[in-house]
Scaffold this motif. Sequence first.
Motif, PDB file in Angstrom:
ATOM      1  N   GLU A  61       0.833  -1.205   0.000  1.00 45.26           N
ATOM      2  CA  GLU A  61       0.000   0.000   0.000  1.00 45.26           C
ATOM      3  C   GLU A  61       0.867   1.254   0.000  1.00 45.26           C
ATOM      4  O   GLU A  61       0.605   2.201  -0.733  1.00 45.26           O
ATOM      5  N   ARG A  62       1.902   1.239   0.806  1.00 44.52           N
ATOM      6  CA  ARG A  62       2.789   2.403   0.875  1.00 44.52           C
ATOM      7  C   ARG A  62       3.557   2.597  -0.428  1.00 44.52           C
ATOM      8  O   ARG A  62       3.739   3.715  -0.886  1.00 44.52           O
ATOM      9  N   ILE A  66      -1.938   3.394  -2.633  1.00 47.48           N
ATOM     10  CA  ILE A  66      -3.372   3.113  -2.639  1.00 47.48           C
ATOM     11  C   ILE A  66      -3.699   2.146  -1.509  1.00 47.48           C
ATOM     12  O   ILE A  66      -2.828   1.433  -1.019  1.00 47.48           O
ATOM     13  N   THR A  67      -4.966   2.138  -1.125  1.00 49.83           N
ATOM     14  CA  THR A  67      -5.430   1.174  -0.130  1.00 49.83           C
ATOM     15  C   THR A  67      -5.730  -0.141  -0.837  1.00 49.83           C
ATOM     16  O   THR A  67      -6.448  -0.167  -1.834  1.00 49.83           O
ATOM     17  N   ILE A  68      -5.173  -1.220  -0.320  1.00 48.02           N
ATOM     18  CA  ILE A  68      -5.398  -2.546  -0.879  1.00 48.02           C
ATOM     19  C   ILE A  68      -6.240  -3.387   0.071  1.00 48.02           C
ATOM     20  O   ILE A  68      -7.104  -4.147  -0.347  1.00 48.02           O
ATOM     21  N   GLU A  97     -12.649  -6.921  -1.624  1.00 47.38           N
ATOM     22  CA  GLU A  97     -12.308  -6.512  -0.259  1.00 47.38           C
ATOM     23  C   GLU A  97     -13.355  -5.520   0.261  1.00 47.38           C
ATOM     24  O   GLU A  97     -13.802  -5.601   1.392  1.00 47.38           O
ATOM     25  N   MET A  98     -13.772  -4.590  -0.587  1.00 52.78           N
ATOM     26  CA  MET A  98     -14.807  -3.631  -0.201  1.00 52.78           C
ATOM     27  C   MET A  98     -16.144  -4.332  -0.003  1.00 52.78           C
ATOM     28  O   MET A  98     -16.877  -4.031   0.938  1.00 52.78           O
TER      29      MET A  98
END
Length: 145
Positions: A61-62, A66-68, A97-98
Amino acid sequence: MGSQSNVQRRMEKEYLSIGLLAHVDAGKTTLSEAILHRTGAIRSAGRVDHGDAFLDTDAMERDRGITIFSKQASFTTCPERVWTLVDTPGHADFSTEMERVLQVLDCAVLIISAADGVTGQVCQHFVSDMQIARYLFAHSFPFTM
């Protein structure tokens, strides 16, 4: 007797979960950081582009910015209300994931960057059959003078 009164006070608290939904780069993590900072849950708000966001802890992510993986953090708005904030991925590759997060939410906030518009992927989940409260947060409206 003191511990019993602590248990009673804990039972009187209201626990709510809120999820932030949006397409990639719409500002979910930025809003999460601001909420956590303003409520005193974290000392300073991090930034995705600086790689110091509180909720984006995974190395991938870093690196990608983005958010994974969905992440959660708690904050309080008054002594008897405790919120669990869930920051979700916005990239289509991580939409499952969402989708998993939607099942545990009390309410969801759809974040729209007016500069980017609305994507079908996020709207589809936002208007799904889930019986949760839904809110809309729009930002970055272009102004002309």
